[in-house]
Motif scaffolding. Structure first.
Motif, PDB file in Angstrom:
ATOM      1  N   ARG A  58      35.762  -5.457  18.500  1.00 26.54           N
ATOM      2  CA  ARG A  58      35.392  -6.553  17.597  1.00 26.54           C
ATOM      3  C   ARG A  58      35.055  -7.838  18.352  1.00 26.54           C
ATOM      4  NH1 ARG A  58      38.802  -7.297  12.340  1.00 26.54           N
ATOM      5  NH2 ARG A  58      38.280  -5.120  12.557  1.00 26.54           N
ATOM      6  N   ARG A  61      31.539  -7.475  19.698  1.00 25.17           N
ATOM      7  CA  ARG A  61      30.558  -7.513  18.589  1.00 25.17           C
ATOM      8  C   ARG A  61      30.353  -8.924  18.072  1.00 25.17           C
ATOM      9  NH1 ARG A  61      33.556  -3.058  15.662  1.00 25.17           N
ATOM     10  NH2 ARG A  61      34.233  -4.762  14.373  1.00 25.17           N
ATOM     11  N   SER A  62      31.441  -9.642  17.881  1.00 24.16           N
ATOM     12  CA  SER A  62      31.331 -10.972  17.272  1.00 24.16           C
ATOM     13  C   SER A  62      30.753 -12.008  18.235  1.00 24.16           C
ATOM     14  CB  SER A  62      32.681 -11.432  16.741  1.00 24.16           C
ATOM     15  OG  SER A  62      33.612 -11.544  17.789  1.00 24.16           O
TER      16      SER A  62
END
Length: 195
Positions: A58, A61-62
């Motif tokens: 995550r 991705r962010s």
């Protein structure tokens, strides 16, 4: 997606080829994954990219602000990753043998980049593309590919997230096993090299 589901997508697209292939690295192989065929179906391409994005941490991705891919093979994969991540997708190309951004593409200084490939074999093309991104001001924070053919040995200098890792033997042209040497070699990729 499981590895078997990913391979099923390749089989359904008739993208898993058998024969004697000259890879863009110059190495030879008895199997070739023709990612252009698997990516020709937009829905299939979207499923593969979405699955790859879901498998990435995550925090990576962010942080991604833009996806950059090497032309030609990585363009569709990169576009689908951009769609799945909700960011722009650009590409680098080699008009004179060295990757560079063209067509009005540009990166802002320090912009966080995901380098996206269709297939990684030795990692050479990816490392060259990363240099081009850095020269344009971007910061490659991770790389991804639909297929890692290096069997986990490619060192791209950044975290690398393949959708699937496939161990396919490769050989130097002068070290072919007899069964492969008996078959005419073909060059299915996007970069022309003499046989």
């Amino acid at each position: 997606m499981t590895d078997e589901e990913v391979l099923s997508e390749f089989r359904a697209a008739e993208a898993l080829l058998e024969g004697h292939f000259i890879l863009s690295s110059g190495l030879r192989s008895p199997r070739y994954l023709q990612c252009a065929r698997v990516l020709a179906d937009p829905m299939r391409a979207s499923r593969l990219a979405s699955s790859l994005v879901a498998s990435m941490p995550r925090e990576i991705r962010s942080a991604i602000q833009v996806v950059v891919s090497p032309a030609m093979g990585g363009i569709i994969a990169g576009h689908e990753m951009g769609r799945a991540l909700g960011v722009e997708a650009l590409f680098v190309e080699r008009p004179e043998g060295v990757f560079e951004l063209r067509r009005g593409f540009r990166l802002e200084e320090g912009q966080k980049v995901l380098l996206m490939e269709d297939v990684v074999t030795t990692g050479l093309s990816s490392r060259e593309a990363i240099k081009a991104v850095e020269a344009a001001g971007g910061e490659v924070i991770a790389a991804a590919a639909l297929v890692d053919r290096s069997n986990g040995t490619a060192d791209l200098g950044v975290p690398f997230f393949p959708l699937i890792t496939i161990a396919v033997p490769t050989y130097a042209p002068d070290e072919l096993p007899p069964e492969l040497a008996a078959i005419p070699a073909v060059k299915p990729g996007s970069r022309a090299k003499p046989a």
